[in-house]
Design a protein around this motif. Structure first.
Motif, PDB file in Angstrom:
ATOM      1  N   MET A  63      25.729  -5.752   2.701  1.00 48.36           N
ATOM      2  CA  MET A  63      24.691  -4.748   2.517  1.00 48.36           C
ATOM      3  C   MET A  63      24.812  -3.717   3.627  1.00 48.36           C
ATOM      4  O   MET A  63      24.983  -4.056   4.783  1.00 48.36           O
ATOM      5  CB  MET A  63      23.323  -5.420   2.560  1.00 48.36           C
ATOM      6  N   ASN A  64      24.683  -2.471   3.250  1.00 49.98           N
ATOM      7  CA  ASN A  64      24.808  -1.381   4.198  1.00 49.98           C
ATOM      8  C   ASN A  64      23.429  -0.770   4.417  1.00 49.98           C
ATOM      9  O   ASN A  64      22.915  -0.067   3.560  1.00 49.98           O
ATOM     10  CB  ASN A  64      25.788  -0.342   3.653  1.00 49.98           C
ATOM     11  N   LEU A  65      22.812  -1.055   5.565  1.00 52.35           N
ATOM     12  CA  LEU A  65      21.480  -0.560   5.854  1.00 52.35           C
ATOM     13  C   LEU A  65      21.546   0.758   6.606  1.00 52.35           C
ATOM     14  O   LEU A  65      22.345   0.912   7.516  1.00 52.35           O
ATOM     15  CB  LEU A  65      20.708  -1.580   6.706  1.00 52.35           C
ATOM     16  N   LYS A  66      20.710   1.689   6.203  1.00 47.51           N
ATOM     17  CA  LYS A  66      20.626   2.976   6.880  1.00 47.51           C
ATOM     18  C   LYS A  66      19.894   2.768   8.211  1.00 47.51           C
ATOM     19  O   LYS A  66      18.798   2.217   8.251  1.00 47.51           O
ATOM     20  CB  LYS A  66      19.851   3.966   6.006  1.00 47.51           C
ATOM     21  N   VAL A  67      20.519   3.210   9.290  1.00 48.40           N
ATOM     22  CA  VAL A  67      19.915   3.050  10.608  1.00 48.40           C
ATOM     23  C   VAL A  67      18.796   4.075  10.784  1.00 48.40           C
ATOM     24  O   VAL A  67      18.982   5.265  10.561  1.00 48.40           O
ATOM     25  CB  VAL A  67      20.966   3.222  11.731  1.00 48.40           C
ATOM     26  N   ILE A  68      17.635   3.579  11.153  1.00 48.64           N
ATOM     27  CA  ILE A  68      16.464   4.406  11.405  1.00 48.64           C
ATOM     28  C   ILE A  68      16.004   4.072  12.819  1.00 48.64           C
ATOM     29  O   ILE A  68      16.012   2.909  13.213  1.00 48.64           O
ATOM     30  CB  ILE A  68      15.309   4.072  10.439  1.00 48.64           C
ATOM     31  N   GLU A  69      15.597   5.078  13.547  1.00 52.45           N
ATOM     32  CA  GLU A  69      15.059   4.829  14.879  1.00 52.45           C
ATOM     33  C   GLU A  69      13.625   5.313  14.965  1.00 52.45           C
ATOM     34  O   GLU A  69      13.271   6.342  14.404  1.00 52.45           O
ATOM     35  CB  GLU A  69      15.907   5.509  15.955  1.00 52.45           C
ATOM     36  N   GLN A  70      12.826   4.518  15.668  1.00 48.71           N
ATOM     37  CA  GLN A  70      11.435   4.875  15.942  1.00 48.71           C
ATOM     38  C   GLN A  70      11.140   4.434  17.368  1.00 48.71           C
ATOM     39  O   GLN A  70      11.406   3.290  17.726  1.00 48.71           O
ATOM     40  CB  GLN A  70      10.489   4.184  14.945  1.00 48.71           C
ATOM     41  N   ASN A  71      10.621   5.330  18.162  1.00 47.91           N
ATOM     42  CA  ASN A  71      10.306   5.027  19.567  1.00 47.91           C
ATOM     43  C   ASN A  71      11.485   4.409  20.305  1.00 47.91           C
ATOM     44  O   ASN A  71      11.327   3.467  21.079  1.00 47.91           O
ATOM     45  CB  ASN A  71       9.078   4.113  19.667  1.00 47.91           C
ATOM     46  N   GLY A  72      12.686   4.901  20.014  1.00 50.26           N
ATOM     47  CA  GLY A  72      13.885   4.432  20.709  1.00 50.26           C
ATOM     48  C   GLY A  72      14.405   3.088  20.260  1.00 50.26           C
ATOM     49  O   GLY A  72      15.297   2.523  20.895  1.00 50.26           O
ATOM     50  N   GLN A  73      13.857   2.543  19.186  1.00 53.12           N
ATOM     51  CA  GLN A  73      14.306   1.250  18.677  1.00 53.12           C
ATOM     52  C   GLN A  73      14.812   1.395  17.246  1.00 53.12           C
ATOM     53  O   GLN A  73      14.266   2.169  16.469  1.00 53.12           O
ATOM     54  CB  GLN A  73      13.162   0.223  18.678  1.00 53.12           C
ATOM     55  N   ARG A  74      15.835   0.599  16.926  1.00 53.13           N
ATOM     56  CA  ARG A  74      16.298   0.555  15.538  1.00 53.13           C
ATOM     57  C   ARG A  74      15.290  -0.241  14.729  1.00 53.13           C
ATOM     58  O   ARG A  74      14.831  -1.299  15.170  1.00 53.13           O
ATOM     59  CB  ARG A  74      17.683  -0.091  15.467  1.00 53.13           C
ATOM     60  N   VAL A  75      14.930   0.272  13.557  1.00 49.09           N
ATOM     61  CA  VAL A  75      13.914  -0.367  12.722  1.00 49.09           C
ATOM     62  C   VAL A  75      14.352  -0.377  11.258  1.00 49.09           C
ATOM     63  O   VAL A  75      15.262   0.354  10.861  1.00 49.09           O
ATOM     64  CB  VAL A  75      12.549   0.361  12.835  1.00 49.09           C
ATOM     65  N   LEU A  76      13.682  -1.203  10.481  1.00 46.49           N
ATOM     66  CA  LEU A  76      13.872  -1.284   9.038  1.00 46.49           C
ATOM     67  C   LEU A  76      12.536  -1.075   8.351  1.00 46.49           C
ATOM     68  O   LEU A  76      11.502  -1.520   8.853  1.00 46.49           O
ATOM     69  CB  LEU A  76      14.400  -2.666   8.632  1.00 46.49           C
ATOM     70  N   THR A  77      12.565  -0.441   7.185  1.00 43.47           N
ATOM     71  CA  THR A  77      11.356  -0.370   6.364  1.00 43.47           C
ATOM     72  C   THR A  77      11.148  -1.741   5.728  1.00 43.47           C
ATOM     73  O   THR A  77      12.045  -2.590   5.718  1.00 43.47           O
ATOM     74  CB  THR A  77      11.486   0.689   5.252  1.00 43.47           C
ATOM     75  N   THR A  78       9.979  -1.950   5.172  1.00 40.05           N
ATOM     76  CA  THR A  78       9.693  -3.217   4.485  1.00 40.05           C
ATOM     77  C   THR A  78      10.657  -3.410   3.315  1.00 40.05           C
ATOM     78  O   THR A  78      11.143  -4.518   3.084  1.00 40.05           O
ATOM     79  CB  THR A  78       8.230  -3.255   4.018  1.00 40.05           C
ATOM     80  N   GLN A  83      13.762  -2.230   3.038  1.00 39.71           N
ATOM     81  CA  GLN A  83      15.078  -2.591   3.582  1.00 39.71           C
ATOM     82  C   GLN A  83      15.105  -4.051   4.015  1.00 39.71           C
ATOM     83  O   GLN A  83      16.078  -4.755   3.780  1.00 39.71           O
ATOM     84  CB  GLN A  83      15.435  -1.698   4.769  1.00 39.71           C
ATOM     85  N   LEU A  84      14.038  -4.490   4.663  1.00 36.69           N
ATOM     86  CA  LEU A  84      13.954  -5.880   5.118  1.00 36.69           C
ATOM     87  C   LEU A  84      13.967  -6.835   3.922  1.00 36.69           C
ATOM     88  O   LEU A  84      14.688  -7.832   3.923  1.00 36.69           O
ATOM     89  CB  LEU A  84      12.683  -6.067   5.945  1.00 36.69           C
ATOM     90  N   ALA A  85      13.202  -6.491   2.888  1.00 35.70           N
ATOM     91  CA  ALA A  85      13.164  -7.312   1.674  1.00 35.70           C
ATOM     92  C   ALA A  85      14.553  -7.392   1.039  1.00 35.70           C
ATOM     93  O   ALA A  85      15.017  -8.475   0.670  1.00 35.70           O
ATOM     94  CB  ALA A  85      12.153  -6.743   0.680  1.00 35.70           C
ATOM     95  N   ASP A  86      15.230  -6.253   0.925  1.00 34.23           N
ATOM     96  CA  ASP A  86      16.569  -6.230   0.339  1.00 34.23           C
ATOM     97  C   ASP A  86      17.539  -7.086   1.154  1.00 34.23           C
ATOM     98  O   ASP A  86      18.336  -7.834   0.596  1.00 34.23           O
ATOM     99  CB  ASP A  86      17.102  -4.795   0.259  1.00 34.23           C
ATOM    100  N   ALA A  87      17.465  -6.982   2.466  1.00 37.28           N
ATOM    101  CA  ALA A  87      18.376  -7.736   3.339  1.00 37.28           C
ATOM    102  C   ALA A  87      18.146  -9.238   3.246  1.00 37.28           C
ATOM    103  O   ALA A  87      19.087 -10.020   3.361  1.00 37.28           O
ATOM    104  CB  ALA A  87      18.216  -7.268   4.781  1.00 37.28           C
ATOM    105  N   TYR A  88      16.903  -9.637   3.027  1.00 31.06           N
ATOM    106  CA  TYR A  88      16.560 -11.059   3.008  1.00 31.06           C
ATOM    107  C   TYR A  88      16.427 -11.645   1.604  1.00 31.06           C
ATOM    108  O   TYR A  88      15.968 -12.773   1.443  1.00 31.06           O
ATOM    109  CB  TYR A  88      15.271 -11.300   3.790  1.00 31.06           C
ATOM    110  N   GLY A  89      16.826 -10.898   0.591  1.00 22.32           N
ATOM    111  CA  GLY A  89      16.753 -11.420  -0.769  1.00 22.32           C
ATOM    112  C   GLY A  89      15.326 -11.714  -1.195  1.00 22.32           C
ATOM    113  O   GLY A  89      15.063 -12.675  -1.904  1.00 22.32           O
ATOM    114  N   ALA A  90      14.416 -10.874  -0.755  1.00 16.78           N
ATOM    115  CA  ALA A  90      12.996 -11.047  -1.064  1.00 16.78           C
ATOM    116  C   ALA A  90      12.503  -9.769  -1.741  1.00 16.78           C
ATOM    117  O   ALA A  90      13.291  -8.887  -2.047  1.00 16.78           O
ATOM    118  CB  ALA A  90      12.222 -11.295   0.233  1.00 16.78           C
ATOM    119  N   ASP A  91      11.207  -9.696  -1.959  1.00 11.15           N
ATOM    120  CA  ASP A  91      10.630  -8.447  -2.438  1.00 11.15           C
ATOM    121  C   ASP A  91       9.568  -7.998  -1.435  1.00 11.15           C
ATOM    122  O   ASP A  91       9.200  -8.746  -0.530  1.00 11.15           O
ATOM    123  CB  ASP A  91      10.088  -8.556  -3.864  1.00 11.15           C
TER     124      ASP A  91
END
Length: 94
Positions: free
Chosen positions: A1-16, A18-26
């Motif tokens: 899986m290729n996740l788009k890198v997003i930064e917020q307050n100097g940290q790499r983050v995932l949207t909900t 993206q996290l669901a997709d990465a973990y095979g969840a919804d």
């Protein structure tokens, strides 16, 4: 899986999503997991909650699906927050 890198307050983050997709969840599974374990998640350590002007500014910079167009709040999960979800989600990917 290729996740788009997003930064917020100097940290790499995932949207909900993206996290669901990465973990095979919804998204609902991620939200339920967060709500059941809310006392473990610390703002600015495990997640950022964007609302109002902060959310509008974030959307102006980042391109996302239609689903976020009308959202009134957005959770962004830090790496520590993603690991915390992984510990309590019961999916093969997590």
């Amino acid at each position: 899986m290729n996740l788009k890198v997003i930064e917020q307050n100097g940290q790499r983050v995932l949207t909900t999503q993206q996290l669901a997709d990465a973990y095979g969840a919804d998204v609902k599974m991620i939200s339920n997991n967060f709500n059941r374990n809310k006392d473990r998640y610390k703002p600015n350590k495990h997640y950022f909650l964007l609302e109002g002007d902060e959310l509008r500014q974030f959307r102006a910079i980042h391109q996302f699906d239609e689903q976020l167009k009308f959202a009134t709040k957005l959770y962004l999960w830090t790496e520590k927050g993603a690991w915390l979800h992984a510990k309590s989600l019961n999916t093969d990917e997590a």
